[in-house]
Write a protein that holds these residues in place. Structure first.
Motif, PDB file in Angstrom:
ATOM      1  N   LEU A   1      -3.798  12.224  -2.605  1.00 35.72           N
ATOM      2  CA  LEU A   1      -2.666  12.967  -2.594  1.00 35.72           C
ATOM      3  C   LEU A   1      -1.916  12.928  -3.151  1.00 35.72           C
ATOM      4  O   LEU A   1      -1.268  11.193  -2.689  1.00 35.72           O
ATOM      5  CB  LEU A   1      -2.460  13.563  -1.471  1.00 35.72           C
ATOM      6  N   ASN A   2      -1.242  13.272  -4.184  1.00 32.81           N
ATOM      7  CA  ASN A   2      -0.435  12.570  -5.752  1.00 32.81           C
ATOM      8  C   ASN A   2      -0.599  11.353  -5.351  1.00 32.81           C
ATOM      9  O   ASN A   2       0.122   9.841  -5.806  1.00 32.81           O
ATOM     10  CB  ASN A   2       1.079  13.033  -4.219  1.00 32.81           C
ATOM     11  N   GLY A   3      -2.424  10.579  -6.050  1.00 30.26           N
ATOM     12  CA  GLY A   3      -2.174   9.609  -6.303  1.00 30.26           C
ATOM     13  C   GLY A   3      -2.251   8.363  -4.249  1.00 30.26           C
ATOM     14  O   GLY A   3      -2.591   7.529  -4.941  1.00 30.26           O
ATOM     15  N   VAL A   4      -2.203   9.496  -4.098  1.00 33.90           N
ATOM     16  CA  VAL A   4      -2.261   8.139  -2.474  1.00 33.90           C
ATOM     17  C   VAL A   4      -3.404   8.537  -1.764  1.00 33.90           C
ATOM     18  O   VAL A   4      -4.303   9.528  -1.536  1.00 33.90           O
ATOM     19  CB  VAL A   4      -1.192   8.328  -1.902  1.00 33.90           C
ATOM     20  N   ASP A   5      -4.244   7.496  -1.440  1.00 36.51           N
ATOM     21  CA  ASP A   5      -5.190   7.248  -0.158  1.00 36.51           C
ATOM     22  C   ASP A   5      -4.932   7.344   0.799  1.00 36.51           C
ATOM     23  O   ASP A   5      -3.952   6.890   1.158  1.00 36.51           O
ATOM     24  CB  ASP A   5      -6.415   5.913  -0.398  1.00 36.51           C
ATOM     25  N   TRP A   6      -5.244   8.173   1.410  1.00 36.73           N
ATOM     26  CA  TRP A   6      -5.285   8.833   3.379  1.00 36.73           C
ATOM     27  C   TRP A   6      -6.935   9.177   3.737  1.00 36.73           C
ATOM     28  O   TRP A   6      -7.638   9.769   3.323  1.00 36.73           O
ATOM     29  CB  TRP A   6      -4.479  10.399   3.308  1.00 36.73           C
TER      30      TRP A   6
END
Length: 152
Positions: free
Chosen positions: A106-111
């Protein structure tokens, strides 16, 4: 003698309140003050004084506590994580409760992610909508049935 007793109780409760700053004994301090004033003007037994103390403290507590609690509650400030709710994310690891897997970007961030519907498996490449943020995990729901190739 009784006036001195209520004066001492009042002073002790004010000191406790000043040291704690938690609104613990404020109502009881005012109740002791009311009792001291009533004792000065009226010829009361100690039982009568105790009843005035209990009733005045309880009435003050019942009237003012909800107002003070409402003021202390304050406004809820949104965090950056709250801003992610409603956004779309891409599944980068199959979301499967039984396998204990699930990651989205999400928006370049791994979650880490889990599905709103735990019985449903969401394949890699799916587009999901963020429904809730729980710490470092996103609760998501499938947005589209379309599955993208992992080579893209």
């Amino acid at each position: 003698m009784e006036l001195l007793f209520w004066a001492i109780v009042f002073v002790i409760l004010v000191i406790v309140e000043a040291l704690s700053v938690q609104l613990i004994s404020l109502w009881f301090a005012v109740g002791a003050l009311i009792t001291m004033i009533c004792t000065y003007f009226l010829d009361l037994t100690f039982f009568g004084q105790l009843m005035i103390f209990i009733i005045s403290s309880a009435v003050l507590l019942a009237i003012t506590f909800p107002l003070i609690r409402k003021k202390l509650k304050g406004k809820i400030v949104s965090t950056n994580a709250d801003l992610d709710i409603g956004e779309t994310a891409t599944v980068i690891e199959e979301i499967n409760k039984n396998a204990g897997t699930g990651r989205v970007t999400l928006n370049g961030v791994d979650w880490s992610a889990f599905n709103v519907n735990p019985a449903e498996v969401i394949p890699k490449g799916s587009i999901v909508t963020v429904k809730e943020v729980q710490g470092a995990k996103l609760m998501v729901a499938l947005k589209e049935e379309k599955v993208f190739s992992s080579n893209q």
